[in-house]
Design an enzyme around this catalytic site. Sequence first.
Site, short mmCIF file in Angstrom:
data_model
loop_
_atom_site.label_atom_id
_atom_site.label_comp_id
_atom_site.label_asym_id
_atom_site.label_seq_id
_atom_site.Cartn_x
_atom_site.Cartn_y
_atom_site.Cartn_z
N PRO A 10 0.49 -1.56 0.03
CG PRO A 10 -0.18 -0.90 2.08
CD PRO A 10 1.07 -2.17 1.07
CG ASN A 11 -0.42 4.16 1.21
OD1 ASN A 11 -1.47 5.66 0.46
ND2 ASN A 11 -0.70 3.72 2.44
NE ARG A 18 3.91 7.14 1.71
CZ ARG A 18 4.04 5.67 1.92
NH1 ARG A 18 4.43 5.15 0.90
NH2 ARG A 18 3.78 5.44 2.89
CE1 TYR A 23 9.05 5.42 3.20
CE2 TYR A 23 6.93 7.05 3.10
CZ TYR A 23 7.87 5.95 3.31
OH TYR A 23 7.10 5.55 4.47
CG ASN A 74 7.60 -1.99 0.60
OD1 ASN A 74 7.68 -1.71 1.54
ND2 ASN A 74 8.64 -1.20 0.07
CB ALA A 77 1.38 0.20 6.52
CD GLU A 98 10.31 -7.11 6.45
OE1 GLU A 98 10.77 -8.12 7.74
OE2 GLU A 98 10.13 -5.72 7.53
CG HIS A 100 10.87 -1.70 4.91
ND1 HIS A 100 9.54 -1.94 4.97
CD2 HIS A 100 11.25 -3.07 6.26
CE1 HIS A 100 9.19 -2.91 5.35
NE2 HIS A 100 9.79 -3.20 5.86
NE ARG A 107 9.96 6.86 8.53
CZ ARG A 107 9.09 6.37 7.47
NH1 ARG A 107 9.01 5.21 6.53
NH2 ARG A 107 7.75 7.49 7.48
C1 DQA Z 1 7.93 1.70 4.05
C2 DQA Z 1 8.22 2.10 4.85
C3 DQA Z 1 6.82 1.39 6.46
O1 DQA Z 1 6.71 1.71 7.39
C4 DQA Z 1 5.78 2.81 5.54
O2 DQA Z 1 4.23 2.45 5.96
C5 DQA Z 1 5.64 2.23 3.99
C6 DQA Z 1 7.29 1.99 3.24
C7 DQA Z 1 9.48 1.65 3.41
O3 DQA Z 1 9.82 1.18 2.08
O4 DQA Z 1 10.34 2.81 3.75
O5 DQA Z 1 4.42 2.89 2.87
O6 DQA Z 1 7.43 -0.35 3.40
#
Ligand code: DQA
Length: 142
Positions: A10-11, A18, A23, A74, A77, A98, A100, A107
């Site tokens: 998501p996102n 964003r 990012y 990835n 959240a 995993e 990120h 953070r």
């Molecule tokens: C993320 C880190 C997560 O905490 C966050 O909610 C994201 C992006 C990252 O790629 O740094 O959406 O996965």
Amino acid sequence: MKKVLVIHGPNLNMVGIREPGIYGNIGIDAINEKIMSHAHELELECTIFQSNFEGAIIDKLQQSRTEFDGVVLNAGAYTHYSIAIRDAIAAIDIPVIEVHLSNVHKREEFRHTSVIAPVCVGGIYGFGKNSYLLALNALSTL
Ligand code: DQA
């Protein structure tokens, strides 16, 4: 040739727009191009999937059991609280890495917990788009 799946949760479709201070300014399409060309160099056959929906990510993980040799995930959240995604990873017997973009440990405290880490082979975080490329390197050695 190994077949690998990269999942953006998501996102992550909003990367580039964003919170660029966290990012970066590079959009998801440019990140995906880098992923595809790096996979090509490593002789991996790569498919990329993005969804903002937990169930769609779970469906894709379940399918990947028979269709792919490994997954770069990835989970956004969902990483921090989705027991359903954790269970989906535990249910498949292919390696999941995993990733990120950001260093989640630098953070907010709620990002320091990963409920998926114990069922992944390993994790890479904090290297921006290179987190995905490093994860592909790792998958190619497994
Ligand atoms: C993320 C880190 C997560 O905490 C966050 O909610 C994201 C992006 C990252 O790629 O740094 O959406 O996965």
